[in-house]
Motif scaffolding. Structure first.
Motif, mmCIF file in Angstrom:
data_model
loop_
_atom_site.group_PDB
_atom_site.id
_atom_site.type_symbol
_atom_site.label_atom_id
_atom_site.label_comp_id
_atom_site.label_asym_id
_atom_site.label_seq_id
_atom_site.Cartn_x
_atom_site.Cartn_y
_atom_site.Cartn_z
ATOM 1 N N VAL A 181 5.296 -22.906 -45.712
ATOM 2 C CA VAL A 181 4.754 -22.084 -45.580
ATOM 3 C C VAL A 181 3.831 -22.386 -44.076
ATOM 4 N N VAL A 182 3.255 -21.930 -43.073
ATOM 5 C CA VAL A 182 2.928 -22.787 -41.800
ATOM 6 C C VAL A 182 2.037 -21.754 -41.108
ATOM 7 N N TYR A 183 1.025 -21.655 -41.261
ATOM 8 C CA TYR A 183 0.182 -21.569 -39.775
ATOM 9 C C TYR A 183 -0.093 -22.341 -38.657
ATOM 10 N N LEU A 184 0.426 -22.046 -37.357
ATOM 11 C CA LEU A 184 -0.546 -22.608 -36.629
ATOM 12 C C LEU A 184 -0.702 -21.843 -35.129
ATOM 13 N N PHE A 231 12.234 -15.969 -51.754
ATOM 14 C CA PHE A 231 13.190 -17.096 -50.624
ATOM 15 C C PHE A 231 13.519 -18.237 -51.124
ATOM 16 N N SER A 232 14.727 -18.576 -51.037
ATOM 17 C CA SER A 232 15.556 -19.849 -51.931
ATOM 18 C C SER A 232 15.493 -21.027 -50.891
ATOM 19 N N TYR A 233 14.558 -22.482 -51.858
ATOM 20 C CA TYR A 233 15.807 -23.517 -51.201
ATOM 21 C C TYR A 233 16.101 -23.226 -50.325
ATOM 22 N N PRO A 234 16.417 -24.119 -48.995
ATOM 23 C CA PRO A 234 14.901 -24.422 -48.248
ATOM 24 C C PRO A 234 15.004 -22.989 -46.820
ATOM 25 N N SER A 235 13.640 -22.196 -47.368
ATOM 26 C CA SER A 235 13.169 -21.327 -46.328
ATOM 27 C C SER A 235 11.729 -21.588 -45.734
ATOM 28 N N SER A 236 11.673 -20.676 -44.888
ATOM 29 C CA SER A 236 10.000 -20.999 -44.356
ATOM 30 C C SER A 236 9.381 -19.891 -43.498
ATOM 31 N N ALA A 237 8.546 -19.775 -43.860
ATOM 32 C CA ALA A 237 7.592 -18.687 -43.329
ATOM 33 C C ALA A 237 6.429 -18.987 -42.110
ATOM 34 N N ILE A 238 6.856 -18.776 -41.108
ATOM 35 C CA ILE A 238 5.776 -19.598 -39.667
ATOM 36 C C ILE A 238 5.538 -18.471 -39.327
#
Length: 411
Positions: free
Chosen positions: A318-321, A276-283
């Motif tokens: 990468v985020v876990y909430l 995953f190239s910048y700016p990517s995210s996984a939440i």
């Protein structure tokens, strides 16, 4: 006499042509200067917005012949800023993703103060500024595997607080709103096609379906949001660029490449060998209510709801909430990052993380957890590395009262 008149007409025509050319050149010079001025003002307006905490607003200012418009809104893990300058009906617009600026005071590691030391095992390496429990850091072993480093930490250590640095509550509310379907309710849904392209200077296109959405052999670029009320599956044949995916359950199969943002509420699985190239995210925003003690004790038998498999690279966040933080459940793994996986940016976990990969940037967690040889080791890092972020002017998660910077200029 006729010759003299002819000469006079030719001279008059030449003078008229010269005057017309001079006027046209002057006109285009003025218009070119207006465009250059509008472009510069558009950039300045975005840079000025970086010092404010506005996350969702439209600002319109009219001064003489100049009209300025600034629209800010969240888009996944970033803030999308749209700047428009109109001078004498000559319009220039710029759009960018912005986020919190990473500087020399930002933590590379932040472990909440849970009254237990951080234990490093195997080939673990910690660099930079580390915020640790008051008990500090020590070496340990798991099944005969001892810490291999010459020092426990390569950098500065500071005592942490009992809670992690807070993310912007407006952003949390935004995540909760879109996962409940606010975008679907407010916008006409388009059909999924083989190729879709949408500019960020225009309103987003949304593709929604109550059933499972499978993305394979699709080329989707730009300001496109795809949302399922059940599940999204991404195949390696999909070509996704700056696309936002929302579903309770998201599965990214092995070897997926692209720039994408994922927001799930129940389960998020990212396969092997992805990039995953910048700016990517996984939440993963877990909104489930904690179960009773009897059911919690059986959670050990279950896989984590958020897994990033081996040899995957994510440039971004990468985020876990969790909406309902349950401090009693100290042994459940909420986020698992396998060996060989690299995150260039940030990992933020409001729970327990089983971490065997590498982070170049920042890792925030309530607690580390190591599931090895049939046993559970609390606050242990086994073969994990946290190193300095190599991205200059990195823009990341929306913390409260941050300094902001541009993550990416959009089209």
């Amino acid at each position: 006499m006729q010759f003299a008149l002819l000469i006079s007409v030719i001279v008059a025509l030449l003078l008229s042509a010269f005057l017309l050319l001079t006027h046209v050149q002057s006109f285009f010079k003025i218009k070119s200067n207006e465009l250059l001025t509008a472009s510069e003002l558009s950039h300045q307006q975005i840079f000025k917005s970086l010092s404010t905490s506005i996350s969702k607003d439209t600002l319109i200012v009219e001064e003489n012949s100049t009209k300025k418009k600034l629209i800010t809104s969240y888009y996944g893990a970033w803030t999308k800023v749209y700047s428009e300058i109109n001078i004498h009906n000559r319009k220039i617009a710029k759009t960018a993703f912005t986020g919190s600026e990473f500087d020399n005071t930002s933590p590379n590691l932040y472990v909440a103060n849970t009254n237990s030391p951080l234990v490093v095992v195997g080939n673990t390496r910690l660099e930079g500024r580390s915020y640790l429990p008051k008990q500090g850091i020590k070496a340990g072993n798991i099944s005969g595997n001892y810490y291999q480093g010459s020092r426990l930490h390569y950098g500065q250590t500071i005592e942490s607080a009992e809670t992690l640095p807070k993310l912007n509550q407006e952003w949390i509310s935004y995540l909760e709103s879109i996962t409940k379907g606010s975008l679907i309710e407010d916008t006409y849904s388009s059909r999924l096609q083989t190729e879709i392209k949408s500019s960020f200077s225009k309103p987003y296109k949304i593709i929604s379906d109550p059933s499972v959405i499978v993305l394979g052999d699709k080329k989707i670029t730009g300001n496109v949001i795809i949302q399922s009320r059940t599940k999204i599956i991404v195949h390696a044949t999909a070509q996704l660029e700056n696309v936002l995916l929302i579903a309770p359950h998201i599965v990214v199969e092995d070897n997926v490449k692209g720039s994408l943002q994922l927001i799930a509420t129940k389960k998020l699985n990212i396969g092997k060998g992805c990039y995953f190239s910048y700016p990517s995210s996984a939440i993963l925003f877990d909104q489930s209510i904690p179960k009773d003690n009897t059911q919690r004790n059986t959670a050990l038998q279950h896989e984590p709801n958020f897994i990033i498999d081996k040899n995957t690279v994510i440039e971004g966040s990468v985020v876990y909430l969790t909406k309902y933080l349950n401090k009693q459940n100290r042994i459940k793994t909420h986020l698992k990052i396998e060996s060989g996986t690299e995150v260039i940016g940030e990992v933020y976990c409001q729970g327990n993380i089983d971490f065997q990969g590498m982070v170049r940037g920042s890792l925030y967690t309530n607690q580390f957890i190591a599931n090895q040889s049939g046993s559970i080791y609390l606050n242990h890092i086994y073969n994990g590395s946290i190193l300095i972020n190599p991205i200059p002017n990195y823009a990341g998660l929306p913390f409260t009262n941050p300094k902001n910077t541009v993550a990416k200029w959009l089209y």
